[in-house]
Design an enzyme around this catalytic site. Structure first.
Site, mmCIF file in Angstrom:
data_model
loop_
_atom_site.group_PDB
_atom_site.id
_atom_site.type_symbol
_atom_site.label_atom_id
_atom_site.label_comp_id
_atom_site.label_asym_id
_atom_site.label_seq_id
_atom_site.Cartn_x
_atom_site.Cartn_y
_atom_site.Cartn_z
ATOM 1 N N ASP A 41 30.949 14.123 -24.240
ATOM 2 C CA ASP A 41 31.766 15.404 -23.591
ATOM 3 C C ASP A 41 32.596 15.288 -25.368
ATOM 4 O O ASP A 41 32.706 14.746 -25.628
ATOM 5 C CB ASP A 41 31.946 14.420 -22.089
ATOM 6 C CG ASP A 41 33.850 15.783 -21.805
ATOM 7 O OD1 ASP A 41 33.584 17.024 -21.780
ATOM 8 O OD2 ASP A 41 34.031 14.888 -20.955
ATOM 9 N N SER A 42 33.607 16.810 -24.500
ATOM 10 C CA SER A 42 34.065 17.015 -25.147
ATOM 11 C C SER A 42 35.407 15.154 -25.768
ATOM 12 O O SER A 42 36.522 15.106 -26.939
ATOM 13 C CB SER A 42 35.261 17.993 -25.174
ATOM 14 O OG SER A 42 36.280 17.473 -23.841
ATOM 15 N N CYS A 80 29.617 17.644 -19.477
ATOM 16 C CA CYS A 80 30.476 18.480 -20.618
ATOM 17 C C CYS A 80 30.391 19.569 -18.927
ATOM 18 O O CYS A 80 29.005 20.976 -19.579
ATOM 19 C CB CYS A 80 30.944 19.048 -21.043
ATOM 20 S SG CYS A 80 31.176 19.927 -21.816
ATOM 21 N N ASN A 81 30.890 20.789 -18.290
ATOM 22 C CA ASN A 81 30.640 21.688 -17.599
ATOM 23 C C ASN A 81 30.635 22.853 -18.567
ATOM 24 O O ASN A 81 30.192 23.748 -18.618
ATOM 25 C CB ASN A 81 31.459 21.795 -16.728
ATOM 26 C CG ASN A 81 31.657 21.192 -15.268
ATOM 27 O OD1 ASN A 81 30.818 21.369 -14.659
ATOM 28 N ND2 ASN A 81 32.498 20.236 -15.369
ATOM 29 N N THR A 82 31.520 23.243 -19.927
ATOM 30 C CA THR A 82 32.233 24.053 -20.366
ATOM 31 C C THR A 82 30.791 24.119 -21.737
ATOM 32 O O THR A 82 30.538 25.338 -22.046
ATOM 33 C CB THR A 82 32.787 23.542 -21.466
ATOM 34 O OG1 THR A 82 34.300 23.716 -20.915
ATOM 35 C CG2 THR A 82 33.160 24.601 -22.691
ATOM 36 N N CYS A 105 35.047 20.598 -14.332
ATOM 37 C CA CYS A 105 35.255 20.172 -15.276
ATOM 38 C C CYS A 105 35.646 18.243 -15.157
ATOM 39 O O CYS A 105 35.709 17.615 -14.972
ATOM 40 C CB CYS A 105 36.328 20.643 -16.176
ATOM 41 S SG CYS A 105 37.004 19.410 -17.288
ATOM 42 N N THR A 106 34.790 18.244 -16.217
ATOM 43 C CA THR A 106 34.200 16.767 -15.346
ATOM 44 C C THR A 106 36.005 15.702 -15.877
ATOM 45 O O THR A 106 36.001 14.454 -15.791
ATOM 46 C CB THR A 106 33.406 15.814 -16.970
ATOM 47 O OG1 THR A 106 32.977 16.566 -18.674
ATOM 48 C CG2 THR A 106 31.914 16.445 -16.322
ATOM 49 N N HIS A 107 36.755 15.818 -16.560
ATOM 50 C CA HIS A 107 38.347 15.677 -17.037
ATOM 51 C C HIS A 107 38.645 15.449 -16.078
ATOM 52 O O HIS A 107 40.386 14.472 -14.926
ATOM 53 C CB HIS A 107 39.239 16.430 -18.032
ATOM 54 C CG HIS A 107 39.477 15.831 -19.654
ATOM 55 N ND1 HIS A 107 37.555 16.841 -20.074
ATOM 56 C CD2 HIS A 107 39.001 15.280 -20.676
ATOM 57 C CE1 HIS A 107 37.371 16.256 -21.510
ATOM 58 N NE2 HIS A 107 38.332 15.274 -21.499
HETATM 59 N N1 DGL Z 1 35.167 18.093 -19.947
HETATM 60 C C1 DGL Z 1 34.108 19.048 -20.141
HETATM 61 C C2 DGL Z 1 33.563 19.637 -18.644
HETATM 62 O O1 DGL Z 1 33.200 19.072 -17.850
HETATM 63 C C3 DGL Z 1 35.675 19.513 -21.230
HETATM 64 C C4 DGL Z 1 37.107 19.903 -21.024
HETATM 65 C C5 DGL Z 1 37.032 20.382 -22.265
HETATM 66 O O2 DGL Z 1 37.433 19.760 -23.623
HETATM 67 O O3 DGL Z 1 37.879 21.282 -22.368
HETATM 68 O O4 DGL Z 1 34.526 21.341 -18.684
#
Ligand code: DGL
Length: 267
Positions: A14-15, A77-79, A187-189
């Site tokens: 992930d990021s 990471c969804n992105t 988004c996983t965050h």
């Molecule tokens: N956690 C990530 C996601 O699920 C990336 C979020 C980000 O860095 O913008 O999209």
């Protein structure tokens, strides 16, 4: 000595700290496995990056996991799942599990007509959730909304400031105008923000895809004969591209990292 593939580790990336929400769920179902986690903290947030940038970052990370001999990698990471997964999905000799595509079928089967998606700008603009869900259910109306500041709030450990609470409430109010029956934390965050979201809306309004993704991963590894033998020691390793101490601190509300976080860069 050759190590049999089923005893090789599972990679996650992930990021930043977001993918730990997925690792936590996978670990509950597969506690005997070995895990290698990479958080690309040098490039967070991914949601504002171009497709070319996301492709380059992901290729470097996947090469790293290839060198580590991973049997599978969870794109937590969804992105990246929404933007570049389709371009690279046939490139590697390990299993690759993207969050969006792996959970779309389950989301599509929920018996509702109006589904909200909170996600990053890149995920919302890609319309990946809409596209994947419509493969299984073309009657579900999907309302995507991006939340420009949520990832920064989580990465910078600002979840309890009044300013953050104000931002999150305002984004939630905007979404609630669509009267969604469920809202996906796309988004996983975002699961880190559940304590704030549930101040203003019922807990069961929100869906964290991590649990569904974990079930999907377990099921697929079992079917593929890739579950680790029971009688072996296990490990988990954490890597970031910048700020290991900050990563550990921000992760804390969701995931206690016991060992040191290593720093690695891809040139
Ligand atoms: N956690 C990530 C996601 O699920 C990336 C979020 C980000 O860095 O913008 O999209």
């Amino acid at each position: 000595m050759t190590i049999s593939k089923n005893n090789s580790p599972i990679g996650f990336f992930d990021s930043g700290v977001g993918g730990l929400t997925v690792l936590k769920e996978v670990k509950k179902l597969l506690p005997n496995e070995d895990f290698i986690y990479f958080g690309d903290t040098l490039h967070v947030p991914y949601g504002d990056k171009t497709k070319e940038q996301l492709l380059l970052y992901s290729q470097n990370i996947l090469k790293f996991f290839e060198e580590k001999g991973c049997k599978a990698v969870v794109m937590a990471c969804n992105t990246t799942s929404s933007t570049i997964y389709e371009d690279i999905k046939d490139t590697y000799n390990f299993k690759l599990y993207p969050v969006v595509q792996s959970v779309a079928k389950i989301l599509a089967r929920i018996d509702i007509k109006r589904l909200g998606i909170f996600a990053t700008k890149a995920t919302i603009n890609s319309r990946a959730y809409e596209k994947e869900i419509s493969k299984y259910n073309d009657e579900m109306q999907v309302f995507g909304q991006y939340c420009p500041q949520w990832v920064n709030i989580v990465e910078n450990n600002l979840t309890s400031t009044s300013e953050s609470i104000k931002i999150i409430k305002s984004d939630l109010d905007k979404m609630l105008k669509n009267t969604p029956q469920k809202i996906v934390l796309g988004c996983t965050h975002y699961p880190y923000l559940m304590p704030i979201l549930t101040k203003f809306a019922p807990k069961d309004l929100f869906i964290d895809p991590a649990k569904h993704l974990a079930l999907f991963v377990k099921d697929d590894l079992e079917k593929s004969g890739l579950i680790k033998d029971n009688n072996t020691e296990n490990f988990e390793d954490f890597y970031v591209s910048s700020g290991p101490d900050k990563f550990k601190k921000s992760a804390k509300t969701f995931y206690e990292i016991k060992d040191s976080v290593k720093i690695i860069s891809f040139g």
